[in-house]
Design an enzyme around this catalytic site. Structure first.
Site, mmCIF file in Angstrom:
data_model
loop_
_atom_site.group_PDB
_atom_site.id
_atom_site.type_symbol
_atom_site.label_atom_id
_atom_site.label_comp_id
_atom_site.label_asym_id
_atom_site.label_seq_id
_atom_site.Cartn_x
_atom_site.Cartn_y
_atom_site.Cartn_z
ATOM 1 N N ASP A 31 4.257 -14.890 10.976
ATOM 2 C CA ASP A 31 3.002 -15.361 10.396
ATOM 3 C C ASP A 31 1.924 -14.278 10.545
ATOM 4 O O ASP A 31 1.319 -14.131 11.607
ATOM 5 C CB ASP A 31 2.613 -16.657 11.129
ATOM 6 C CG ASP A 31 1.351 -17.291 10.597
ATOM 7 O OD1 ASP A 31 0.582 -16.610 9.900
ATOM 8 O OD2 ASP A 31 1.131 -18.475 10.897
ATOM 9 N N GLU A 70 0.845 -1.211 0.000
ATOM 10 C CA GLU A 70 0.000 0.000 0.000
ATOM 11 C C GLU A 70 0.876 1.256 0.000
ATOM 12 O O GLU A 70 1.735 1.435 0.866
ATOM 13 C CB GLU A 70 -0.933 -0.015 1.222
ATOM 14 C CG GLU A 70 -1.990 1.074 1.131
ATOM 15 C CD GLU A 70 -3.016 1.003 2.253
ATOM 16 O OE1 GLU A 70 -3.368 -0.112 2.677
ATOM 17 O OE2 GLU A 70 -3.460 2.073 2.692
ATOM 18 N N HIS A 96 -2.744 10.165 -0.021
ATOM 19 C CA HIS A 96 -2.950 9.000 -0.888
ATOM 20 C C HIS A 96 -2.809 9.381 -2.352
ATOM 21 O O HIS A 96 -2.179 8.665 -3.123
ATOM 22 C CB HIS A 96 -4.359 8.432 -0.672
ATOM 23 C CG HIS A 96 -4.416 7.454 0.458
ATOM 24 N ND1 HIS A 96 -5.429 6.549 0.611
ATOM 25 C CD2 HIS A 96 -3.567 7.234 1.476
ATOM 26 C CE1 HIS A 96 -5.204 5.826 1.686
ATOM 27 N NE2 HIS A 96 -4.087 6.225 2.230
ATOM 28 N N LYS A 103 -7.573 -1.525 11.150
ATOM 29 C CA LYS A 103 -6.896 -1.868 9.886
ATOM 30 C C LYS A 103 -5.699 -0.936 9.687
ATOM 31 O O LYS A 103 -4.632 -1.355 9.228
ATOM 32 C CB LYS A 103 -7.895 -1.750 8.726
ATOM 33 C CG LYS A 103 -7.383 -2.275 7.394
ATOM 34 C CD LYS A 103 -6.662 -1.254 6.567
ATOM 35 C CE LYS A 103 -6.279 -1.797 5.200
ATOM 36 N NZ LYS A 103 -5.431 -0.871 4.444
HETATM 37 C C1 MEV Z 1 -6.006 2.825 4.924
HETATM 38 O O1 MEV Z 1 -5.202 1.740 4.535
HETATM 39 C C2 MEV Z 1 -6.045 2.921 6.435
HETATM 40 C C3 MEV Z 1 -7.007 3.976 6.986
HETATM 41 O O2 MEV Z 1 -8.310 3.779 6.441
HETATM 42 C C4 MEV Z 1 -7.009 3.821 8.479
HETATM 43 C C5 MEV Z 1 -8.049 4.660 9.194
HETATM 44 O O3 MEV Z 1 -9.087 4.999 8.600
HETATM 45 O O4 MEV Z 1 -7.811 4.950 10.386
HETATM 46 C C6 MEV Z 1 -6.575 5.362 6.584
#
Ligand code: MEV
Length: 439
Positions: free
Chosen positions: A296, A85, A393, A280
């Site tokens: 792992d 990413e 991004h 995430k």
């Molecule tokens: C993107 O890979 C991760 C985010 O969505 C995490 C978040 O929203 O806190 C930017």
């Protein structure tokens, strides 16, 4: 190929590639060339990778990036991260630099206990199985001595074994629930070997137990396996600084920033839809270190999300608060990691990553990884609560599009200059490049 293939594993590597290429591609030669272009020219190195799994046809690259300047417990770390990413490494590096001038990360290992279970069916008296377990418990330990000898020399081994009655959940269901200390190894093989020996001892001792009826003697072991849920193998990472010190580019007012940030964490605490994305973001950092260090990541992912739901509702893994003018931000995660054994010794690039981290012990690696997770969460929430996530991004996205179009240096310069002032979208960049090339 809308039918089963037999004997695929018996084919040679080239034959496998040919079969795939001829079945799924109109230009089979091009497909074969592509697959082979990912082979390593060093045949020995290639063979090593071929043998990690079955039916290998080639290598699958992930970028390995570096996030420098991680100040953790007063020591600087340079952290290798394997991730696809685009903004993850840049975000980690930026957050690491930010906190390196504000006291750095403070981390502590809360516990290192691993868990494994023998799941079995026993149809009989609950009092008798408990009495039987008490009787055979020393044998469960002594029968595994040859397996635990080396681990004990390293200060690890089996911590305890309990009999757990689960018959309220499933008829006749009992467990041997065992806890382990596996020191610098992740311990999966060690734990599973111990468990399989427990199962064998359990069955054979039951056969010989004079107080059991014939039916009670017939213990049915369903399976013996470690658990990837490790709520007592946990690490904590924290950063803190006076609210006023948060002021920086994109942060006009430290207090407003801190208050918004805390609310963003509060939302993740109460709202599972947000908590999953929030976590995430933490895993963006954690997984990248876990992969780079040959650990792992599926085990870590499974365990972390179970931990996030440990109180019955999925919630944020991190916490933020303001107290007496100080901003505190922390994360607590279960991380069953190893720094010896498995890929950590076999994969040359994984070994390289351990060297870059100055050969950490497993507890040290847990702390580094948690700090990267917290840094990643900080970077995401900082963007989300200030400029929005798309700015960063799209900058990385722009670069990917430029690469996709094989832009010449002059074109790259013109595109970058234009999109400093204009909004980036895939269509806008493509249009701009076509116009540029018409000129
Ligand atoms: C993107 O890979 C991760 C985010 O969505 C995490 C978040 O929203 O806190 C930017």
């Amino acid at each position: 190929m809308n039918h089963a293939v037999s004997g695929f594993s018996k084919l040679g590597k080239e034959e496998k590639i040919r079969l795939i290429a001829q079945t799924y591609f109109t230009d089979a030669e091009k497909a074969e060339t592509l697959v082979k272009s990912y082979w390593n020219s060093d045949e020995k190195l290639q063979q090593l990778h071929d043998e990690f799994i079955e039916n290998t046809i080639t290598n699958f690259y992930l970028p390995l990036g570096i996030a420098p300047n991680f100040l953790i417990n007063e020591k600087f770390y340079t952290v290798p991260m394997a991730v696809e990413e685009s903004s993850v490494v840049a975000a980690a590096a930026k957050a690491a630099k930010f906190w390196s001038t504000r006291g750095g990360f403070k981390t502590t290992v809360v516990g290192t206990e691993k868990i494994g279970q023998v799941h079995f069916m026993f149809n009989g008296s609950h009092a008798k199985i408990q009495e039987f377990f008490n009787l055979i418990k020393p044998a469960l330990f002594s029968d595994t001595e040859s397996i635990t000898k080396n681990m004990q020399q390293r200060g690890g081994g089996i911590l305890d074994i309990e009999l757990r009655d689960k018959t309220d959940l499933l008829e006749n269901y009992f467990q041997l629930h065992a806890t382990f200390e596996t020191k610098d190894s992740m311990g999966a093989n060690f734990i599973n070997s111990c468990l399989e020996q427990f199962a064998s001892t359990l069955k054979s001792k039951a056969q010989q137990h004079s107080l059991f009826s014939e039916q009670e003697k017939d213990i049915k072991v369903v399976m013996s396996i470690l658990s990837n849920y490790v709520p007592n193998c946990v690490v904590r990472a924290e950063v803190s600084c006076p609210v006023a010190d948060l002021k920086e580019k994109n942060i006009d007012d430290g207090k407003v920033f801190a208050e918004n940030f805390v609310q963003a964490v509060n939302i993740a605490k109460v709202e599972p839809f947000r908590a999953v994305t929030h976590n995430k973001g933490i895993m963006n950092g954690i997984d990248a270190v876990v992969v780079a260090t040959g650990n792992d990541f599926r085990a870590v992912e499974a365990g972390v999300h179970a931990y996030a739901a440990k109180d019955g509702r999925y919630t944020s893994l991190s916490d933020a608060r303001i107290e007496n003018g100080i901003f505190y931000f922390s994360v607590e995660v279960p991380l069953a990691l190893g720094t010896v054994g498995g890929l950590t010794t076999l994969h040359p690039l994984v070994r390289f990553c351990h060297e870059v981290l100055e050969k950490p012990s497993a507890p040290e690696l847990m702390q580094i990884t948690a700090a990267v997770g917290l840094a990643q969460n900080f970077a995401a929430l900082r963007s989300l609560t200030t400029t929005g996530i798309q700015q960063g991004h799209m900058k990385m996205h722009l670069n990917n599009i430029i690469n996709q179009f094989n832009a010449a240096p002059a074109e790259r310069e013109a595109i970058t200059a234009h999109f400093k002032k204009n909004a980036v979208s895939h269509a806008a960049v493509v249009d701009f490049i076509s116009e540029l090339r018409k000129k």
